[in-house]
Design an enzyme around this catalytic site. Structure first.
Site, mmCIF file in Angstrom:
data_model
loop_
_atom_site.group_PDB
_atom_site.id
_atom_site.type_symbol
_atom_site.label_atom_id
_atom_site.label_comp_id
_atom_site.label_asym_id
_atom_site.label_seq_id
_atom_site.Cartn_x
_atom_site.Cartn_y
_atom_site.Cartn_z
ATOM 1 N N THR A 248 -0.733 14.211 -41.676
ATOM 2 C CA THR A 248 0.551 14.879 -41.459
ATOM 3 C C THR A 248 1.175 15.378 -42.758
ATOM 4 O OG1 THR A 248 0.996 13.559 -39.482
ATOM 5 C CG2 THR A 248 2.891 14.564 -40.560
ATOM 6 N N ASP B 105 -7.539 15.897 -39.261
ATOM 7 C CA ASP B 105 -6.598 14.999 -38.614
ATOM 8 C C ASP B 105 -7.256 13.628 -38.610
ATOM 9 O OD1 ASP B 105 -5.492 13.461 -36.256
ATOM 10 O OD2 ASP B 105 -4.199 15.233 -36.168
ATOM 11 N N SER B 106 -6.501 12.582 -38.904
ATOM 12 C CA SER B 106 -7.134 11.275 -39.059
ATOM 13 C C SER B 106 -7.714 10.745 -37.750
ATOM 14 C CB SER B 106 -6.151 10.257 -39.643
ATOM 15 O OG SER B 106 -5.172 9.882 -38.705
ATOM 16 N N SER B 107 -7.345 11.336 -36.621
ATOM 17 C CA SER B 107 -7.960 10.944 -35.358
ATOM 18 C C SER B 107 -9.446 11.288 -35.332
ATOM 19 C CB SER B 107 -7.254 11.629 -34.187
ATOM 20 O OG SER B 107 -5.905 11.232 -34.112
ATOM 21 N N THR C 123 -1.877 8.763 -40.798
ATOM 22 C CA THR C 123 -1.465 7.399 -40.501
ATOM 23 C C THR C 123 -2.197 6.780 -39.313
ATOM 24 O OG1 THR C 123 0.364 8.205 -39.116
ATOM 25 C CG2 THR C 123 0.839 7.770 -41.436
ATOM 26 N N ASP C 124 -2.663 7.596 -38.372
ATOM 27 C CA ASP C 124 -3.194 7.044 -37.127
ATOM 28 C C ASP C 124 -4.367 6.100 -37.340
ATOM 29 O OD1 ASP C 124 -1.298 8.310 -35.619
ATOM 30 O OD2 ASP C 124 -2.593 9.936 -34.935
ATOM 31 N N GLN D 13 -4.825 -9.863 -29.098
ATOM 32 C CA GLN D 13 -4.191 -8.547 -28.947
ATOM 33 C C GLN D 13 -2.697 -8.601 -29.262
ATOM 34 O OE1 GLN D 13 -3.498 -7.822 -24.301
ATOM 35 N NE2 GLN D 13 -5.632 -8.300 -24.726
#
Length: 344
Positions: A15, A58-60, A90-91, A277
């Site tokens: 981003t 994009d980090s995805s 950041t993802d 989790q």
């Protein structure tokens, strides 16, 4: 300020370096435009070199090859620079910081991951402060030695151990948390380091270990999960390891069908690592009967590992160890501060 130091910035995308296209979506743009947005860099007396991914991502979309590229760049330039700053979306930042902590064996220089929640061109962007403080941390020394000789994430005034962090916010500047390990530093008027929490400096060469095996998966349990779903996961062709996200302190269903499926998977040589989790959770497979059932079958307890640190650790060990017994042994032992040894 009279600082003479050098930092290598690795720009992967994210981003921070994005702008809006005609459709109103965020897309990466050239990194040179980012430097133009941080004129303060020119007054910091730091030699900054930038290596940018040929196509910022994009980090995805981050995958194994991107991790290898980051580690290779650091390895090839290790002796030239005082520290390294990785600009990353950041993802998946916590995944990347975790895997690099394993891949960079013998690391004794700072590798600081950072990014931003708003593009650097935005009026209220957090990018400028994150980058400038990351650079200062990357060159910080005490008695001639780096203060933070490990892989970290710096975001919104806090420095966190990379393999202890996870993303917890998408709409606020405090994007990352580290529930099971204290911050390594807090950046206010001064940068206040928590020296007791930082990995000690150990002299020696860097050992790049870039063999990774991604024949792994994460299975998050939920009430109502069906036998078919679980069995199909365990029947994935070529699957070698599975991180099982359980409830609370490591609990799972103890119905016969579930335990039978787990036992069958273990019998095929699939390594199963149990993590909680719950944010800040810790697995204790001796606390409840449901956890004891898993332990009896041969499921490994992951203590306070985050899912990000657990799945990347599994990839790393499966890629670098030829013996299944060694993989299982090292999964439950800290390699570089990613987990706390269970109490005996």
């Amino acid at each position: 300020m009279n600082i003479e130091a050098s930092v290598l910035i690795i720009y992967t995308g994210g981003t921070m370096g994005m702008s809006y296209n005609a459709a109103g979506a965020l897309v990466p743009f050239n990194f040179s435009q980012i430097l133009d947005k941080i004129p303060d860099l020119n007054s910091m007396n730091i030699t900054v070199t930038v290596i940018s991914f040929p196509e910022p991502i994009d980090s995805s979309n981050v995958g194994v090859q991107h991790w290898k590229d980051m580690a290779y760049i650091i390895s090839e330039n290790y002796d030239t620079y005082d520290g390294f700053v990785v600009l990353h979306g950041t993802d998946t930042m916590a995944y990347s910081a975790s895997i690099l902590s394993y891949m960079l064996g013998g690391l004794n220089k700072p590798v600081i991951f950072t990014g931003a929640q708003l593009p650097i061109a935005a009026l209220r962007s957090d990018a400028r402060e994150n980058v400038i403080t990351s650079l200062l941390i990357a060159i910080a020394k005490k008695d001639g030695k780096p203060i933070v000789p490990e892989v970290c994430i710096f975001f919104n005034h806090r420095l966190l151990r990379g393999n202890r962090a996870k993303k917890s916010q998408s709409m606020h500047f405090d994007a990352f948390e580290s529930e099971n390990y204290p911050p390594l530093a807090e950046a206010g008027i001064v940068i206040d380091y928590n020296h007791a929490a930082v990995k000690p400096f150990v002299p020696g060469p860097l050992d790049l270990r870039n063999r990774l095996d991604n024949n792994v998966m994460v299975l998050k349990l939920f009430p109502g999960i069906t036998p078919r779903v679980v069995e199909h996961c365990f029947d994935i062709d070529g699957l070698k390891g599975l991180v099982l996200e359980t409830f609370g302190s490591g609990n799972s269903p103890n119905q016969g069908w579930f335990l039978s499926a787990v036992e069958k998977a273990l019998g095929k040589g699939i390594i199963i690592l149990n993590v909680s989790q719950v944010n800040g959770g810790e697995v204790d497979q001796d606390r409840y009967q449901t956890g004891r059932d898993l332990k009896k079958l041969g499921v490994l307890g992951g203590a306070d590992l985050t899912t990000e640190a657990a799945i990347t650790k599994m990839m790393f060990l499966l890629g670098n160890e030829n013996d299944e017994g060694e993989v299982r042994r090292k999964l439950v032992l800290p390699l570089c501060g990613e987990m706390t040894l269970p109490s005996t």
